[in-house]
Every structure is written in C-alpha cells, then in structure tokens.
Design a protein around this motif. Structure first.
Motif, PDB file in Angstrom:
ATOM      1  N   THR A 266      89.534 -93.665 -78.626  1.00 36.08           N
ATOM      2  CA  THR A 266      88.223 -93.175 -79.058  1.00 36.08           C
ATOM      3  C   THR A 266      88.050 -93.351 -80.565  1.00 36.08           C
ATOM      4  O   THR A 266      86.955 -93.687 -81.028  1.00 36.08           O
ATOM      5  N   LEU A 267      89.124 -93.144 -81.312  1.00 34.60           N
ATOM      6  CA  LEU A 267      89.026 -93.391 -82.756  1.00 34.60           C
ATOM      7  C   LEU A 267      88.710 -94.869 -83.013  1.00 34.60           C
ATOM      8  O   LEU A 267      87.894 -95.198 -83.890  1.00 34.60           O
ATOM      9  N   ALA A 268      89.346 -95.753 -82.248  1.00 38.74           N
ATOM     10  CA  ALA A 268      89.034 -97.185 -82.364  1.00 38.74           C
ATOM     11  C   ALA A 268      87.574 -97.449 -82.013  1.00 38.74           C
ATOM     12  O   ALA A 268      86.874 -98.216 -82.697  1.00 38.74           O
ATOM     13  N   ASP A 269      87.102 -96.793 -80.957  1.00 41.48           N
ATOM     14  CA  ASP A 269      85.712 -96.965 -80.528  1.00 41.48           C
ATOM     15  C   ASP A 269      84.747 -96.474 -81.609  1.00 41.48           C
ATOM     16  O   ASP A 269      83.728 -97.113 -81.891  1.00 41.48           O
ATOM     17  N   LEU A 270      85.088 -95.340 -82.207  1.00 40.89           N
ATOM     18  CA  LEU A 270      84.182 -94.768 -83.211  1.00 40.89           C
ATOM     19  C   LEU A 270      84.120 -95.651 -84.466  1.00 40.89           C
ATOM     20  O   LEU A 270      83.047 -95.842 -85.039  1.00 40.89           O
ATOM     21  N   LEU A 271      85.269 -96.193 -84.877  1.00 41.88           N
ATOM     22  CA  LEU A 271      85.230 -97.083 -86.047  1.00 41.88           C
ATOM     23  C   LEU A 271      84.424 -98.342 -85.717  1.00 41.88           C
ATOM     24  O   LEU A 271      83.664 -98.850 -86.558  1.00 41.88           O
ATOM     25  N   THR A 272      84.550 -98.807 -84.478  1.00 41.27           N
ATOM     26  CA  THR A 272      83.780 -99.997 -84.071  1.00 41.27           C
ATOM     27  C   THR A 272      82.282 -99.687 -84.100  1.00 41.27           C
ATOM     28  O   THR A 272      81.485-100.490 -84.619  1.00 41.27           O
ATOM     29  N   ILE A 273      81.894 -98.530 -83.566  1.00 40.34           N
ATOM     30  CA  ILE A 273      80.473 -98.155 -83.593  1.00 40.34           C
ATOM     31  C   ILE A 273      80.006 -98.011 -85.043  1.00 40.34           C
ATOM     32  O   ILE A 273      78.915 -98.472 -85.405  1.00 40.34           O
ATOM     33  N   HIS A 274      80.841 -97.390 -85.871  1.00 41.07           N
ATOM     34  CA  HIS A 274      80.491 -97.220 -87.286  1.00 41.07           C
ATOM     35  C   HIS A 274      80.268 -98.581 -87.954  1.00 41.07           C
ATOM     36  O   HIS A 274      79.288 -98.775 -88.688  1.00 41.07           O
ATOM     37  N   ARG A 275      81.167 -99.526 -87.695  1.00 38.81           N
ATOM     38  CA  ARG A 275      81.070-100.831 -88.366  1.00 38.81           C
ATOM     39  C   ARG A 275      79.935-101.690 -87.795  1.00 38.81           C
ATOM     40  O   ARG A 275      79.327-102.474 -88.510  1.00 38.81           O
ATOM     41  N   GLU A 276      79.663-101.520 -86.508  1.00 37.08           N
ATOM     42  CA  GLU A 276      78.652-102.378 -85.878  1.00 37.08           C
ATOM     43  C   GLU A 276      77.249-101.795 -85.960  1.00 37.08           C
ATOM     44  O   GLU A 276      76.279-102.530 -86.143  1.00 37.08           O
ATOM     45  N   LYS A 277      77.146-100.474 -85.796  1.00 46.82           N
ATOM     46  CA  LYS A 277      75.819 -99.843 -85.752  1.00 46.82           C
ATOM     47  C   LYS A 277      75.501 -99.052 -87.017  1.00 46.82           C
ATOM     48  O   LYS A 277      74.330 -98.710 -87.262  1.00 46.82           O
ATOM     49  N   GLY A 278      76.531 -98.665 -87.757  1.00 49.56           N
ATOM     50  CA  GLY A 278      76.305 -97.936 -89.007  1.00 49.56           C
ATOM     51  C   GLY A 278      75.894 -96.484 -88.817  1.00 49.56           C
ATOM     52  O   GLY A 278      75.509 -95.821 -89.785  1.00 49.56           O
ATOM     53  N   ARG A 279      75.972 -95.990 -87.598  1.00 50.36           N
ATOM     54  CA  ARG A 279      75.576 -94.596 -87.365  1.00 50.36           C
ATOM     55  C   ARG A 279      76.170 -94.110 -86.037  1.00 50.36           C
ATOM     56  O   ARG A 279      76.564 -94.912 -85.185  1.00 50.36           O
ATOM     57  N   PHE A 280      76.213 -92.780 -85.890  1.00 46.88           N
ATOM     58  CA  PHE A 280      76.618 -92.181 -84.613  1.00 46.88           C
ATOM     59  C   PHE A 280      75.456 -91.419 -83.982  1.00 46.88           C
ATOM     60  O   PHE A 280      75.628 -90.795 -82.929  1.00 46.88           O
ATOM     61  N   ASN A 281      74.327 -91.406 -84.646  1.00 52.97           N
ATOM     62  CA  ASN A 281      73.168 -90.687 -84.123  1.00 52.97           C
ATOM     63  C   ASN A 281      72.184 -91.667 -83.485  1.00 52.97           C
ATOM     64  O   ASN A 281      72.189 -92.861 -83.793  1.00 52.97           O
ATOM     65  N   ASP A 282      71.333 -91.122 -82.605  1.00 55.93           N
ATOM     66  CA  ASP A 282      70.226 -91.893 -82.032  1.00 55.93           C
ATOM     67  C   ASP A 282      70.692 -93.208 -81.410  1.00 55.93           C
ATOM     68  O   ASP A 282      70.245 -94.296 -81.786  1.00 55.93           O
ATOM     69  N   LEU A 283      71.585 -93.084 -80.466  1.00 54.48           N
ATOM     70  CA  LEU A 283      72.095 -94.253 -79.748  1.00 54.48           C
ATOM     71  C   LEU A 283      72.007 -94.002 -78.243  1.00 54.48           C
ATOM     72  O   LEU A 283      72.244 -92.883 -77.777  1.00 54.48           O
ATOM     73  N   THR A 284      71.662 -95.049 -77.504  1.00 59.67           N
ATOM     74  CA  THR A 284      71.737 -94.980 -76.041  1.00 59.67           C
ATOM     75  C   THR A 284      72.996 -95.728 -75.625  1.00 59.67           C
ATOM     76  O   THR A 284      73.134 -96.934 -75.878  1.00 59.67           O
ATOM     77  N   VAL A 285      73.918 -94.970 -75.042  1.00 57.67           N
ATOM     78  CA  VAL A 285      75.239 -95.517 -74.742  1.00 57.67           C
ATOM     79  C   VAL A 285      75.435 -95.569 -73.228  1.00 57.67           C
ATOM     80  O   VAL A 285      75.359 -94.533 -72.553  1.00 57.67           O
ATOM     81  N   GLY A 286      75.649 -96.766 -72.704  1.00 59.30           N
ATOM     82  CA  GLY A 286      75.900 -96.933 -71.273  1.00 59.30           C
ATOM     83  C   GLY A 286      77.398 -97.057 -71.023  1.00 59.30           C
ATOM     84  O   GLY A 286      78.091 -97.795 -71.729  1.00 59.30           O
ATOM     85  N   PHE A 287      77.898 -96.315 -70.031  1.00 63.33           N
ATOM     86  CA  PHE A 287      79.300 -96.420 -69.612  1.00 63.33           C
ATOM     87  C   PHE A 287      79.298 -97.008 -68.211  1.00 63.33           C
ATOM     88  O   PHE A 287      78.596 -96.499 -67.332  1.00 63.33           O
ATOM     89  N   CYS A 288      80.062 -98.072 -68.008  1.00 61.66           N
ATOM     90  CA  CYS A 288      79.966 -98.797 -66.737  1.00 61.66           C
ATOM     91  C   CYS A 288      81.342 -99.032 -66.119  1.00 61.66           C
ATOM     92  O   CYS A 288      82.274 -99.448 -66.816  1.00 61.66           O
ATOM     93  N   GLY A 289      81.465 -98.758 -64.814  1.00 62.39           N
ATOM     94  CA  GLY A 289      82.692 -99.077 -64.091  1.00 62.39           C
ATOM     95  C   GLY A 289      83.350 -97.840 -63.538  1.00 62.39           C
ATOM     96  O   GLY A 289      82.715 -97.038 -62.854  1.00 62.39           O
ATOM     97  N   ASP A 290      84.635 -97.684 -63.878  1.00 66.38           N
ATOM     98  CA  ASP A 290      85.409 -96.550 -63.374  1.00 66.38           C
ATOM     99  C   ASP A 290      85.239 -95.364 -64.318  1.00 66.38           C
ATOM    100  O   ASP A 290      85.979 -95.208 -65.278  1.00 66.38           O
ATOM    101  N   LEU A 291      84.264 -94.549 -64.034  1.00 69.80           N
ATOM    102  CA  LEU A 291      83.999 -93.401 -64.906  1.00 69.80           C
ATOM    103  C   LEU A 291      84.774 -92.167 -64.439  1.00 69.80           C
ATOM    104  O   LEU A 291      84.863 -91.191 -65.170  1.00 69.80           O
ATOM    105  N   LYS A 292      85.357 -92.258 -63.243  1.00 71.94           N
ATOM    106  CA  LYS A 292      86.117 -91.117 -62.719  1.00 71.94           C
ATOM    107  C   LYS A 292      87.492 -91.026 -63.381  1.00 71.94           C
ATOM    108  O   LYS A 292      87.873 -89.985 -63.893  1.00 71.94           O
TER     109      LYS A 292
END
Lengths: 307, 144
Positions: free
Chosen positions: A133-159
């Motif tokens: 998750t820390l890796a994911d958050l740094l990726t979102i930070h570097r790619e989107k520049g924010r953690f607010n106002d995002l629509t995030v889709g999770f697909c596949g094995d969510l269980k």
C-alpha cells in the motif's frame, strides 16, 4: 516497540513523511547509502515471494545495511513444527528489524506480541499488505499528485486481495474518494471492509461485475490476480481465474490519464500489449515500493540522514 | 412456584427469556458443588418474561463473559440474605478465550497456544472481530 502490521498503524502525517523521505531518496541516493550501516534486516518469508522479499532486501542493502533470513517455510524451523512466535522471538535476538510474510492471517500480530524488534507485515494471507500500500500510495502521489477527489476501481479478486483491503483502508482517510468494486460474486469485497471502513467513513461506492461499463469513470484501475493459493477448491479457481482480462480494446474507453495499477505478479489479467501504454503504472509501483520500504525501515529504526 | 432465597451468593437477573440454560453452560456453572437454581419465564414488567439464575455461593463471575453474552443482565451480590451490591454490565472492549476464531486461514487455527482475542469494533451492532485476522466473531448475545 513500534510495528507496522496494518496500513492504519501509520498516521496520515507519517505516510506524508514517508512519501517525502522516499522522494528525497529518489533525488539523493548517495545521502542514504550508509544510513543503516551495521543494522540487520531479517526477512522471514514463510510463503514464497519474489518482489516483496527482494524489494525489502534491496531496500536494506541500498541503505548500507545487511540482510539475513529465509525464503520459504520449508527452509525454516517451522518445518520442524516451531511456532511463529518462537521463530520470531529467536530471530529478534539476531536482527534489528524483521519483515515477515506468512500464509496465515494475523501471523504478524502474533509475532509482534513477542518480538523485541520492529515487525513489518510483508503480507499475511488474504489479510493485509501495508508496504504494498505504501508503494501504491507513492505511485498515486507521483502519477496523480493528490490523494483527494479520485475515482478508484478495484478489479478481480477483492475477497482475498490483501492489497485491495489495505489500499481501501489507506484511502478511507482522504476526502472525495469514490470506490468502484469490480468482481465476480464469489470474489466480492468482504462485508467487513464495507461496514467497518467504507460505510464508516461515508465513502461512496458501487459494486459491479461489469468492468467496461465503469471504465470511463475511473482515475485509477487497480487490477488484481485471482490467487489460486487462496482457494480450497481447484475447480472454483479454474472457473474464476480469467474472469477479467484488461486488453487495449477495453482500455480504449478509459480516461487518457487513468493509471492502471497492479500489485504483481500478474498472470493473464493484464494483456502484455498494455505494458507500453503510458497509463500502465504497475512496474513503477515496483520501483516505488523499494523507496517506501527504505523510508519505512529508516523510520522504524529511528534513523535520519546526516544533512 | 417457590424457590428459597439465598443467604450468600449471586443472583443473575434480567436474563432474556430462554437464555438461562445457555448461560449456565457458558459460565460452567455445572462444575459447581453448590445449589444453582435456573428459573425460566418469570413475569417481568420491563421484559415481559425473563430468566433468573440463583447461585448459592459467592463465586467469581467473569463479568466480561456475562457482558459479552448480554449486557442487560444485572448481577446481584447477596450477603446475609440481603442484596449487598447490584452490578450493571457493559459490552467488554476485549474478550479473551471466550469465543474461538472460525476463520480457517487465521493464525489461531494452526498455532494452538495463542489466546483467542476478540475486540469490540462496532458497539452499536455489537460486533467483535478477531484481533489477528479481523474476522467477525458474531454479534454479542445469543451467539453461544
């Protein structure tokens, strides 16, 4: 003793600080190359892993530290019947910090109760995986520049997708996050994630089986692998493993700046032809994971670089 | 029907009608040598019907167990035939080795020496979750 077993063990300001450290590491690698000299990281991997274990080991080596450990339960004393608690108690006399992965959910909690050194959960069954998750958050930070106002889709094995559970927890602390859960009925997001995290934080969400219908709305598409090792029934796995395959045709409907993320390893769920698409961010997550693990190791050892 | 009053002991009152036998087993009262009376379906202004358990000895009662079972039960301590103390219960924040985690993927399923710890995560819905794997331990009350 400070441990990181769940992403919520870190406050939002600590995550901000880890991201700031990671960004500084990216720009100033030499500043950090000896900071963990004479420190030892033990990687206790009771379950096979390639990137997480190597990422932790690379992180510690790049900080000037050393690494000990094992990469499968069969090469540890657990094959002789030793408990996780005993193994961790012993190793905590040898190492300054422990990163552990275990197939059983909650194993790092049991470990943290007896460890004399910080424990980092490097994945426990289908439960949590905070450093991904820390890796994911740094990726979102570097790619989107924010953690607010995002629509995030999770697909596949969510269980059983522990990275999904951890990232939903992390995002629940930011404003304006819309969640889209895309899965077959058998692999839906667990109800406790909905009641205890999503609803509790008043996060808007939808659940659907249809990836294509929601594709145009997404800022981030987080794909996951259907994990054969989590199924008790092989037939169920075979039936569900290729339920979603992201192809260029499907990606055509997505926003031009949407990020495609995946914790890896992938099997068939993302077509290789998408790797060259600028929206593909999954290999960037790998790189970002190492920087965040470096930052986390430093934080838990109480080390800061000399300026 | 008449049940003698007790001189020194404990009366568990306001037990939801029909739950006394389960609570008897839950508290291991069958292991006691003293007299224990289970009175079912007693008329109650507040509850309509209720159960009562009278224990003719001053034993240690695990109030966390009792609170998890039903926090509406009242515990009356009887000394010299009179009520000396009345205790009201609340949902315990943590219960240890009262219920077992049923998740086959939980570390407690393979490491037998670990305590089974559940924490109250949703007081309104009375939901407890395993401290290791976050699986729900069921809703408190009536899930024994």
């Amino acid at each position: 003793m400070r441990h990181v077993l769940n992403i919520t063990d870190l406050s939002v300001s600590e995550i901000d600080s880890l991201i700031a450290t990671a960004m500084d590491i990216i720009g100033n690698r030499e500043k950090y190359q000896d900071i963990c000299r004479r420190k030892k990281l033990a990687t206790l991997f009771f379950e096979p892993s390639t990137r997480t274990r190597l990422s932790f080991e690379a992180a510690m080596l790049e900080l000037g530290g050393s690494v000990i450990g094992f990469s499968s339960a069969s090469s540890s004393s657990s094959s002789k019947g030793e408990s996780v608690s005993d193994t961790v108690k012993v190793v905590s006399y040898y190492a300054d910090i422990i990163a552990m992965r275990h197939p059983k959910e909650g194993a790092p909690v049991a470990a943290s109760a007896v460890s004399g050194v910080p424990i980092i959960n490097a994945g426990d069954g289908g439960h949590n995986h905070p450093t991904q998750t820390l890796a994911d958050l740094l990726t979102i930070h570097r790619e989107k520049g924010r953690f607010n106002d995002l629509t995030v889709g999770f697909c596949g094995d969510l269980k059983f997708g522990r990275t999904v559970h951890s990232l939903v927890s992390a995002l629940s602390r930011y404003c304006g996050i819309n969640l889209v859960f895309i899965s077959p009925d058998e692999l839906k997001i667990p109800q406790y994630i909905i009641t205890d995290i999503v609803n509790k934080n008043h996060m808007p969400y939808i659940e659907t089986r249809d990836m294509e219908s929601v594709m145009p709305t997404l800022d981030i598409l987080y794909m996951t692998r259907v994990q054969g090792e989590r199924f008790f029934n092989e037939a169920d796995y075979v039936r569900l493993k290729d339920y979603y395959i992201l192809t260029p045709d499907k990606l055509a409907a997505a926003k031009p700046d949407m990020c495609v993320m995946h914790p890896l390893p992938r099997v068939n769920e993302i077509s290789r032809t998408i790797d060259s698409d600028p929206r593909a961010c999954y290999f960037k997550q790998v790189e970002n994971g190492k920087y965040m693990r470096m930052a986390l190791i430093m934080m838990l050892l109480g080390l800061t670089p000399e300026i | 029907m008449v049940v003698d009053k007790i001189e020194n002991g404990i009366v568990l009152d306001h037990i939801k009608a029909g739950n006394a036998m389960a609570l008897y087993r839950y508290l291991n009262l069958d292991e006691l040598d003293c007299s224990v009376a289970i009175i079912k379906n007693v008329k109650s202004r507040k509850m309509g019907k209720k159960d009562i358990i009278k224990i003719d000895s001053m034993i240690d009662i695990n109030l966390d167990v009792l609170g998890y079972f039903d926090e509406n039960i009242t515990v009356n301590i009887i000394r010299g035939g009179e009520r000396a103390e009345k205790k009201h219960l609340s949902l315990p924040r943590e219960i240890v080795n009262i219920v077992k985690c049923k998740n086959p993927r939980c570390i407690t399923s393979t490491e037998q020496e670990l305590d089974h710890i559940f924490r109250l995560t949703d007081p309104q819905r009375r939901v407890y979750r395993c401290a290791y794997c976050d699986s729900a331990g069921g809703n408190a009350g009536g899930n024994v």
